[in-house]
Design a protein around this motif. Structure first.
Motif, PDB file in Angstrom:
ATOM      1  N   PRO A 104       0.798  -1.229   0.000  1.00  0.00           N
ATOM      2  CA  PRO A 104       0.000   0.000   0.000  1.00  0.00           C
ATOM      3  C   PRO A 104       0.830   1.277   0.000  1.00  0.00           C
ATOM      4  O   PRO A 104       0.310   2.339  -0.318  1.00  0.00           O
ATOM      5  CB  PRO A 104      -0.822  -0.115   1.281  1.00  0.00           C
ATOM      6  CG  PRO A 104      -0.021  -1.012   2.157  1.00  0.00           C
ATOM      7  CD  PRO A 104       0.698  -1.966   1.244  1.00  0.00           C
ATOM      8  N   ALA A 105       2.119   1.182   0.357  1.00  0.00           N
ATOM      9  CA  ALA A 105       2.954   2.384   0.450  1.00  0.00           C
ATOM     10  C   ALA A 105       4.410   2.019   0.207  1.00  0.00           C
ATOM     11  O   ALA A 105       4.770   0.844   0.130  1.00  0.00           O
ATOM     12  CB  ALA A 105       2.793   3.024   1.827  1.00  0.00           C
ATOM     13  N   ALA A 106       5.251   3.026   0.123  1.00  0.00           N
ATOM     14  CA  ALA A 106       6.689   2.842  -0.072  1.00  0.00           C
ATOM     15  C   ALA A 106       7.291   2.050   1.082  1.00  0.00           C
ATOM     16  O   ALA A 106       6.800   2.100   2.212  1.00  0.00           O
ATOM     17  CB  ALA A 106       7.375   4.199  -0.163  1.00  0.00           C
ATOM     18  N   SER A 107       8.373   1.309   0.797  1.00  0.00           N
ATOM     19  CA  SER A 107       9.060   0.575   1.859  1.00  0.00           C
ATOM     20  C   SER A 107      10.576   0.768   1.837  1.00  0.00           C
ATOM     21  O   SER A 107      11.257   0.348   2.757  1.00  0.00           O
ATOM     22  CB  SER A 107       8.721  -0.912   1.797  1.00  0.00           C
ATOM     23  OG  SER A 107       9.044  -1.442   0.532  1.00  0.00           O
ATOM     24  N   LEU A 108      11.099   1.432   0.785  1.00  0.00           N
ATOM     25  CA  LEU A 108      12.545   1.629   0.686  1.00  0.00           C
ATOM     26  C   LEU A 108      12.840   2.945  -0.020  1.00  0.00           C
ATOM     27  O   LEU A 108      12.185   3.283  -1.011  1.00  0.00           O
ATOM     28  CB  LEU A 108      13.195   0.478  -0.089  1.00  0.00           C
ATOM     29  CG  LEU A 108      14.708   0.515  -0.269  1.00  0.00           C
ATOM     30  CD1 LEU A 108      15.426   0.397   1.074  1.00  0.00           C
ATOM     31  CD2 LEU A 108      15.151  -0.612  -1.191  1.00  0.00           C
ATOM     32  N   GLU A 109      13.822   3.670   0.505  1.00  0.00           N
ATOM     33  CA  GLU A 109      14.291   4.892  -0.132  1.00  0.00           C
ATOM     34  C   GLU A 109      15.780   4.734  -0.411  1.00  0.00           C
ATOM     35  O   GLU A 109      16.540   4.337   0.473  1.00  0.00           O
ATOM     36  CB  GLU A 109      14.072   6.085   0.805  1.00  0.00           C
ATOM     37  CG  GLU A 109      14.649   7.389   0.274  1.00  0.00           C
ATOM     38  CD  GLU A 109      14.545   8.513   1.295  1.00  0.00           C
ATOM     39  OE1 GLU A 109      14.010   9.570   0.923  1.00  0.00           O
ATOM     40  OE2 GLU A 109      15.000   8.330   2.444  1.00  0.00           O
ATOM     41  N   LEU A 110      16.186   5.015  -1.647  1.00  0.00           N
ATOM     42  CA  LEU A 110      17.599   5.042  -1.999  1.00  0.00           C
ATOM     43  C   LEU A 110      18.049   6.490  -2.031  1.00  0.00           C
ATOM     44  O   LEU A 110      17.439   7.320  -2.706  1.00  0.00           O
ATOM     45  CB  LEU A 110      17.843   4.381  -3.361  1.00  0.00           C
ATOM     46  CG  LEU A 110      17.409   2.917  -3.480  1.00  0.00           C
ATOM     47  CD1 LEU A 110      17.704   2.396  -4.884  1.00  0.00           C
ATOM     48  CD2 LEU A 110      18.066   2.044  -2.416  1.00  0.00           C
ATOM     49  N   VAL A 111      19.098   6.792  -1.291  1.00  0.00           N
ATOM     50  CA  VAL A 111      19.634   8.149  -1.192  1.00  0.00           C
ATOM     51  C   VAL A 111      20.976   8.168  -1.909  1.00  0.00           C
ATOM     52  O   VAL A 111      21.893   7.440  -1.533  1.00  0.00           O
ATOM     53  CB  VAL A 111      19.824   8.564   0.282  1.00  0.00           C
ATOM     54  CG1 VAL A 111      20.434   9.955   0.371  1.00  0.00           C
ATOM     55  CG2 VAL A 111      18.498   8.491   1.028  1.00  0.00           C
ATOM     56  N   HIS A 112      21.080   9.006  -2.930  1.00  0.00           N
ATOM     57  CA  HIS A 112      22.329   9.112  -3.686  1.00  0.00           C
ATOM     58  C   HIS A 112      22.887  10.518  -3.508  1.00  0.00           C
ATOM     59  O   HIS A 112      22.301  11.487  -3.988  1.00  0.00           O
ATOM     60  CB  HIS A 112      22.070   8.811  -5.160  1.00  0.00           C
ATOM     61  CG  HIS A 112      23.302   8.826  -5.983  1.00  0.00           C
ATOM     62  ND1 HIS A 112      23.440   9.631  -7.080  1.00  0.00           N
ATOM     63  CD2 HIS A 112      24.460   8.148  -5.862  1.00  0.00           C
ATOM     64  CE1 HIS A 112      24.632   9.444  -7.610  1.00  0.00           C
ATOM     65  NE2 HIS A 112      25.268   8.559  -6.887  1.00  0.00           N
ATOM     66  N   ARG A 113      23.988  10.621  -2.766  1.00  0.00           N
ATOM     67  CA  ARG A 113      24.673  11.894  -2.522  1.00  0.00           C
ATOM     68  C   ARG A 113      26.114  11.762  -2.964  1.00  0.00           C
ATOM     69  O   ARG A 113      26.989  11.447  -2.142  1.00  0.00           O
ATOM     70  CB  ARG A 113      24.642  12.241  -1.039  1.00  0.00           C
ATOM     71  CG  ARG A 113      23.357  12.766  -0.549  1.00  0.00           C
ATOM     72  CD  ARG A 113      23.511  13.315   0.881  1.00  0.00           C
ATOM     73  NE  ARG A 113      22.224  13.300   1.523  1.00  0.00           N
ATOM     74  CZ  ARG A 113      21.859  12.481   2.498  1.00  0.00           C
ATOM     75  NH1 ARG A 113      22.709  11.640   3.006  1.00  0.00           N
ATOM     76  NH2 ARG A 113      20.643  12.538   2.982  1.00  0.00           N
ATOM     77  N   PRO A 114      26.417  11.994  -4.235  1.00  0.00           N
ATOM     78  CA  PRO A 114      27.786  11.806  -4.723  1.00  0.00           C
ATOM     79  C   PRO A 114      28.814  12.639  -3.960  1.00  0.00           C
ATOM     80  O   PRO A 114      29.941  12.190  -3.749  1.00  0.00           O
ATOM     81  CB  PRO A 114      27.715  12.246  -6.184  1.00  0.00           C
ATOM     82  CG  PRO A 114      26.277  12.182  -6.553  1.00  0.00           C
ATOM     83  CD  PRO A 114      25.508  12.413  -5.293  1.00  0.00           C
ATOM     84  N   ALA A 115      28.434  13.825  -3.502  1.00  0.00           N
ATOM     85  CA  ALA A 115      29.385  14.687  -2.790  1.00  0.00           C
ATOM     86  C   ALA A 115      29.618  14.219  -1.356  1.00  0.00           C
ATOM     87  O   ALA A 115      30.513  14.729  -0.689  1.00  0.00           O
ATOM     88  CB  ALA A 115      28.883  16.132  -2.791  1.00  0.00           C
ATOM     89  N   GLY A 116      28.851  13.262  -0.893  1.00  0.00           N
ATOM     90  CA  GLY A 116      28.953  12.798   0.488  1.00  0.00           C
ATOM     91  C   GLY A 116      30.063  11.816   0.751  1.00  0.00           C
ATOM     92  O   GLY A 116      30.207  11.345   1.873  1.00  0.00           O
ATOM     93  N   GLY A 117      30.846  11.475  -0.270  1.00  0.00           N
ATOM     94  CA  GLY A 117      31.929  10.524  -0.077  1.00  0.00           C
ATOM     95  C   GLY A 117      31.445   9.094  -0.135  1.00  0.00           C
ATOM     96  O   GLY A 117      30.284   8.822  -0.445  1.00  0.00           O
TER      97      GLY A 117
END
Length: 137
Positions: A48-61
């Protein structure tokens, strides 16, 4: 209150999306947060809803998976057929294990491109969805 989703920081967004869509997730939406960074929200079809988020921060090392995170557990209907599908998709799931003995759940382990561990779980027939307090009484 309830848990909304788990969030993973990933090194290569495209590579991670290939992995997680092969696992069965579908992209629900994406946010460009600026500076080349993105949030991608995923869910399994039928959830019924989201269960995973992918966070991509190239500047974060570099991503450091070994900083306390252990694993994500995913319930599957039939572990054997899930393992066949994942192997056919080029993923490398581990063997079937029986951590609660032969009458308990069947599990298998998988590792994503950044090193996050994923436990696939098939409950025995008649078991409630997920883990509840009844599992500890």
């Amino acid at each position: 209150m309830k848990t909304l989703f788990v969030s993973y920081r990933v090194t290569d967004l495209d590579r991670s999306l290939v992995f997680y869509t092969a696992l069965g997730y579908a992209e629900l939406g994406r946010v460009d947060t600026g500076d080349g960074s993105h949030l991608v929200i995923l869910g399994f079809p039928g959830e019924p809803a989201a269960s995973l988020e992918l966070v991509h921060r190239p500047a974060g090392g570099p991503v450091d998976v070994g900083s306390g995170f252990d694993h994500l557990a995913i319930q599957v209907d039939t572990l054997t057929s899930t393992l066949e599908q994942l192997t056919d998709a080029g993923l490398n799931p581990g063997p079937v294990e029986y951590p609660g003995g032969p009458q308990g759940p069947k599990t298998s382990w998988l590792t994503d491109p950044d090193g996050y561990r994923i436990e696939l779980v098939e409950w025995p027939s008649g078991h409630a969805e997920g883990i509840t307090a009844a599992d500890f009484s």
